[in-house]
Design an enzyme around this catalytic site. Sequence first.
Site, short mmCIF file in Angstrom:
data_model
loop_
_atom_site.label_atom_id
_atom_site.label_comp_id
_atom_site.label_asym_id
_atom_site.label_seq_id
_atom_site.Cartn_x
_atom_site.Cartn_y
_atom_site.Cartn_z
N CYS A 112 43.18 54.49 27.59
CA CYS A 112 43.73 53.32 26.88
C CYS A 112 43.85 53.50 25.37
O CYS A 112 44.53 52.72 24.71
CB CYS A 112 42.89 52.09 27.18
SG CYS A 112 42.80 51.73 28.93
N HIS A 240 44.25 47.41 21.73
CA HIS A 240 44.54 47.65 23.15
C HIS A 240 44.40 46.32 23.89
O HIS A 240 43.47 45.54 23.65
CB HIS A 240 43.56 48.69 23.71
CG HIS A 240 43.61 48.78 25.19
ND1 HIS A 240 44.79 48.90 25.88
CD2 HIS A 240 42.63 48.72 26.13
CE1 HIS A 240 44.53 48.93 27.18
NE2 HIS A 240 43.23 48.82 27.36
N ASN A 270 46.83 44.71 31.50
CA ASN A 270 46.36 45.92 30.80
C ASN A 270 47.24 47.09 31.22
O ASN A 270 47.20 47.51 32.37
CB ASN A 270 44.89 46.16 31.19
CG ASN A 270 44.30 47.39 30.54
OD1 ASN A 270 45.03 48.27 30.07
ND2 ASN A 270 42.97 47.47 30.52
C1 COA Z 1 36.62 43.22 34.40
C2 COA Z 1 36.19 41.88 33.79
C3 COA Z 1 37.40 41.00 33.59
C4 COA Z 1 35.25 41.18 34.76
O1 COA Z 1 34.80 39.96 34.19
P1 COA Z 1 33.24 39.61 34.22
O2 COA Z 1 33.13 38.31 33.57
O3 COA Z 1 32.52 40.77 33.60
O4 COA Z 1 32.96 39.49 35.77
P2 COA Z 1 31.91 40.29 36.67
O5 COA Z 1 32.38 41.69 36.88
O6 COA Z 1 30.54 40.08 36.11
O7 COA Z 1 32.03 39.47 38.01
C5 COA Z 1 31.60 38.13 38.10
C6 COA Z 1 31.89 37.62 39.49
O8 COA Z 1 33.33 37.50 39.62
C7 COA Z 1 33.73 38.18 40.80
N1 COA Z 1 35.10 38.67 40.61
C8 COA Z 1 35.50 39.89 40.19
N2 COA Z 1 36.82 39.94 40.15
C9 COA Z 1 37.27 38.73 40.55
C10 COA Z 1 38.54 38.17 40.71
N3 COA Z 1 39.68 38.86 40.45
N4 COA Z 1 38.64 36.89 41.13
C11 COA Z 1 37.55 36.15 41.40
N5 COA Z 1 36.29 36.63 41.27
C12 COA Z 1 36.17 37.92 40.83
C13 COA Z 1 32.73 39.28 40.98
O9 COA Z 1 32.71 39.71 42.32
C14 COA Z 1 31.46 38.57 40.59
O10 COA Z 1 31.05 37.78 41.68
P3 COA Z 1 29.47 37.61 42.01
O11 COA Z 1 28.90 36.93 40.78
O12 COA Z 1 29.50 36.78 43.22
O13 COA Z 1 28.95 38.99 42.20
C15 COA Z 1 35.48 42.08 32.44
O14 COA Z 1 34.21 42.63 32.65
C16 COA Z 1 36.25 42.98 31.52
O15 COA Z 1 37.36 42.70 31.09
N6 COA Z 1 35.66 44.14 31.15
C17 COA Z 1 36.29 45.08 30.30
C18 COA Z 1 37.22 45.91 31.09
C19 COA Z 1 38.00 46.83 30.19
O16 COA Z 1 38.27 46.54 29.07
N7 COA Z 1 38.36 47.94 30.72
C20 COA Z 1 39.10 48.89 29.98
C21 COA Z 1 39.76 49.73 30.94
S1 COA Z 1 40.81 50.75 30.09
#
Ligand code: COA
Length: 314
Positions: A112, A240, A270
């Site tokens: 990214c 990003h 993204n």
């Molecule tokens: C990926 C991201 C959006 C997830 O959000 P989060 O608030 O951290 O959510 P979590 O991973 O803790 O998941 C929380 C709950 O939501 C659930 N969940 C995950 N994806 C879901 C979706 N699309 N819809 C509904 N629920 C979802 C999980 O299963 C979890 O459930 P649980 O509490 O029953 O276990 C966030 O962590 C993020 O943006 N991280 C940075 C990613 C990034 O920048 N990556 C760069 C790649 S280049």
Amino acid sequence: MSGSRIVALGHYQPPKVLSNDDLAALVDTDDEWIRTRVGIRTRHIAEGETLVDLAAEAAQKALANSGRTAEEIDLVVVATCTAIERSPNTAAAVAARLGVRSPAAYDINTVCSGFSYALATADHAIRAGAARRALVIGAERMSDTLDWTDRSTCVIFGDGAGAAVVEAQEDDAEPGIGPVVWGSEPEKGDAVVITGWDPVISQKGQSVFRWATTQLAPLAREACERAGIDPAELKGFVPHQANLRIIDAIAKKLGLADAVVARDVVDSGNTSAASIPLAFSKLVERGELSPGDPVLLFGFGGGLAYAGQVVRCP
Ligand SMILES: CC(C)(COP(=O)(O)OP(=O)(O)OC[C@H]1O[C@@H](n2cnc3c(N)ncnc32)[C@H](O)[C@@H]1OP(=O)(O)O)[C@@H](O)C(=O)NCCC(=O)NCCS
């Protein structure tokens, strides 16, 4: 040579749009979860179009906007983490498509943060006298890496491309591309993984989120310092496009005064290495930034790598 500048930008997204409701029909998710946790409403997904198609379309638009011709390009750099073909590389395939003759052509993969890395290497090549005019492209088909049954990833990513025409400046001109601040934390590399011949992306979302919201603002600030500009003087901030909450957290820590902050993640998801040139190109096209405006670009993600620089808006 005093440096290089971005002369023009261009972007391209495939026409097919997937809404959050479309995804809710595939996996156990809903529009509200996606909007509140990530900020995304829609993303574009390539169907018949290849990575090279996306990259070439964006590059063609950047060239047209620049008023330069393909024959005047002597360097093509493509930032991507989704190239399927190893040879020819994406840059060579794009050069052939556009009719760029005998360029230096290479791909860069720092996931990214790729566009800011690619822009820095083009700037360095021009400063070293190894090139005069470059096409710098960020292009991704992230959909090739998605498991459409995994709700934690399939709602986040999209496809697209953005491109910049970069050229040498006169000796006494103020550099249009500032010094890059780049690096990585390789010991955290397993936080974003795309491996294998039929690669599927997986990530430790919370680890990346924490890293991005706590470690990156000082590095983005350093890119401003190295360019001799205070963040309060920026007219634009194009980070990003990973997550709206990450974008807003970094923007707040930087202490921006009247900068336009790119929030294209809302419409495009993204798009990894494509996200910065895509978002930047749209801001310029909509007239939200003006020629000469100082704009901070800052990429981060898989690696975990980061890179950023202050550029002057074309
Ligand atoms: C990926 C991201 C959006 C997830 O959000 P989060 O608030 O951290 O959510 P979590 O991973 O803790 O998941 C929380 C709950 O939501 C659930 N969940 C995950 N994806 C879901 C979706 N699309 N819809 C509904 N629920 C979802 C999980 O299963 C979890 O459930 P649980 O509490 O029953 O276990 C966030 O962590 C993020 O943006 N991280 C940075 C990613 C990034 O920048 N990556 C760069 C790649 S280049």
